[in-house]
Structures are given as structure tokens and as C-alpha cells.
Design a protein around this motif. Structure first.
Motif, short mmCIF file in Angstrom:
data_model
loop_
_atom_site.label_atom_id
_atom_site.label_comp_id
_atom_site.label_asym_id
_atom_site.label_seq_id
_atom_site.Cartn_x
_atom_site.Cartn_y
_atom_site.Cartn_z
N GLY A 71 0.81 -1.20 0.00
CA GLY A 71 0.00 0.00 0.00
C GLY A 71 0.84 1.25 0.00
N LYS A 72 0.16 2.34 -0.25
CA LYS A 72 0.77 3.66 -0.10
C LYS A 72 -0.25 4.51 0.63
N THR A 73 0.22 5.36 1.50
CA THR A 73 -0.67 6.16 2.32
C THR A 73 -1.73 6.86 1.47
N CYS A 74 -2.96 6.67 1.89
CA CYS A 74 -4.11 7.27 1.21
C CYS A 74 -4.71 8.32 2.13
N GLU A 75 -4.42 9.56 1.84
CA GLU A 75 -4.91 10.66 2.68
C GLU A 75 -6.43 10.74 2.67
N ALA A 76 -7.04 10.38 1.54
CA ALA A 76 -8.50 10.44 1.45
C ALA A 76 -9.15 9.52 2.47
N ILE A 77 -8.72 8.26 2.54
CA ILE A 77 -9.34 7.33 3.49
C ILE A 77 -9.00 7.72 4.92
N GLU A 78 -7.82 8.26 5.13
CA GLU A 78 -7.46 8.74 6.47
C GLU A 78 -8.46 9.80 6.93
N GLY A 79 -8.79 10.72 6.03
CA GLY A 79 -9.74 11.79 6.35
C GLY A 79 -11.15 11.26 6.58
N ILE A 80 -11.59 10.37 5.71
CA ILE A 80 -12.94 9.81 5.83
C ILE A 80 -13.07 9.02 7.13
N LEU A 81 -12.08 8.19 7.43
CA LEU A 81 -12.14 7.42 8.67
C LEU A 81 -12.00 8.31 9.90
N GLY A 82 -11.23 9.39 9.77
CA GLY A 82 -11.12 10.35 10.85
C GLY A 82 -12.46 10.98 11.18
N GLU A 83 -13.24 11.28 10.14
CA GLU A 83 -14.58 11.82 10.37
C GLU A 83 -15.46 10.79 11.09
N GLY A 84 -15.32 9.54 10.73
CA GLY A 84 -16.07 8.48 11.41
C GLY A 84 -15.71 8.40 12.89
N ASN A 85 -14.43 8.53 13.19
CA ASN A 85 -13.99 8.53 14.59
C ASN A 85 -14.55 9.71 15.36
N GLU A 86 -14.64 10.87 14.69
CA GLU A 86 -15.24 12.05 15.34
C GLU A 86 -16.70 11.80 15.67
N ILE A 87 -17.42 11.18 14.75
CA ILE A 87 -18.83 10.87 14.99
C ILE A 87 -18.96 9.92 16.18
N LEU A 88 -18.12 8.89 16.22
CA LEU A 88 -18.15 7.95 17.34
C LEU A 88 -17.94 8.66 18.67
N ALA A 89 -17.01 9.59 18.71
CA ALA A 89 -16.70 10.30 19.95
C ALA A 89 -17.76 11.34 20.31
N GLU A 90 -18.18 12.12 19.33
CA GLU A 90 -19.09 13.23 19.60
C GLU A 90 -20.53 12.80 19.85
#
Length: 164
Positions: A71-90
Motif C-alpha cells: 500500500g501507499k498512504t491514502c490521505e482520502a481514506i485517512e480523512g474519511i475514517l477520521g470523520e467516522g472517529n469524530e462521529i463515534l466520539a461526539e
């Protein structure tokens, strides 16, 4: 010349989605654990199993083009999954959590659908018939997952979030 450039782009994008699928595999159990609806939990668990198959198919596609599966780092999926983590927390413990998780999961699915659709077309253009079949199988599964998430949202997840 253009053919070589497309093959390079195909390989680069393949590395991108391979990385993304690995990250998604790690995120799905967390999303399943956070989901309140038994149906949503089950959908996340089912998709985790499917995602393991997606990774295996990607390894086969790497083999078809004679490259190592990496693989190579995918900034797009990092951002999308980061938003999911925010939803889980908030939204933890709220009626809106499941609606937010469906939204986050659909963002992931739409990213994957875009990637697999592109890779499938490029594989066709490059004459990689076996890769086309593998990518199409995954694309079909991703589309079905997106449709299942829509049915969950329409079937009550969103309404529960509004009622609270």
C-alpha cells in the motif's frame, strides 16, 4: 507511451486502495462496537468479512501485474475514517450515533466504489481481463453494501435520530 503511463497510474491507484482496505479492516470492528442498532452492528461485521476478501482479490490483481502487494498512504481514506472517529466520539450514547455511523460508512463505500470503478475501467483498457473480473466482483459487493446502508437509514436509523 500513454499505455505505460496508464499502467503506472493503475499500479499507483491499486496501492492506494490496498492501503485503504487495510485501514477499513481496522476501523470496522470499532464501528460495529459503537453501533447501537443490532442490524447496523451486523452490517459492519458482514462487511468486515467481505473486506478481507477484497484484500485477497487485490493481492491477486497485484500478482496479475507482477508487482508485490503493498500500500501507499491514502490521505482520502485517512480523512474519511477520521470523520467516522469524530462521529463515534461526539455522538456516543445518543440516538443520532447510528445515523452518523451510516453516513460515515457510506462515505467510505462511495470512495471505494469510485476507486474500484476506475480500476476496473483501466484494467479493461490495459487488457487485464482477469483483473477486470476480480475488481468487478469487489465493485459489486461495495455497491451492495452501500445499498444495504441506505436501507438501514431509510428503515429507521435516521428516524430514531430525529425522534430523540
Amino acid at each position: 507511451m500513454a499505455h505505460e503511463k496508464l499502467s503506472d497510474l493503475f499500479h499507483d491507484t491499486l496501492k492506494d486502495i490496498y492501503y485503504a482496505e487495510g485501514k477499513i479492516l481496522k476501523a470496522l470492528p470499532k464501528m460495529a462496537k459503537g453501533a447501537q442498532s443490532p442490524e447496523l452492528k451486523a452490517a459492519f461485521e458482514k462487511h468486515r468479512e467481505e473486506t478481507e476478501g477484497h484484500v485477497e482479490r487485490l493481492k491477486q490483481v497485484f500478482g496479475i501485474i507482477g508487482k508485490p502487494a503493498q500500500g501507499k498512504t491514502c490521505e482520502a481514506i485517512e480523512g474519511i475514517l477520521g470523520e467516522g472517529n469524530e462521529i463515534l466520539a461526539e455522538f456516543k450514547g445518543t440516538a443520532a450515533l447510528d445515523a452518523g455511523l451510516v453516513s460515515a460508512a457510506q462515505a467510505v463505500e462511495h470512495y471505494e466504489i469510485a476507486r474500484y470503478g476506475t480500476l476496473k475501467q483501466w484494467a479493461k483498457d490495459l487488457g487485464l481481463k482477469d483483473a477486470v473480473k476480480l475488481l468487478d466482483q469487489t465493485l459489486t459487493e461495495e455497491s451492495k453494501t452501500d445499498e444495504a446502508l441506505t436501507r438501514l437509514a431509510e428503515g429507521g436509523v435516521n428516524h430514531k435520530a430525529m425522534a430523540a
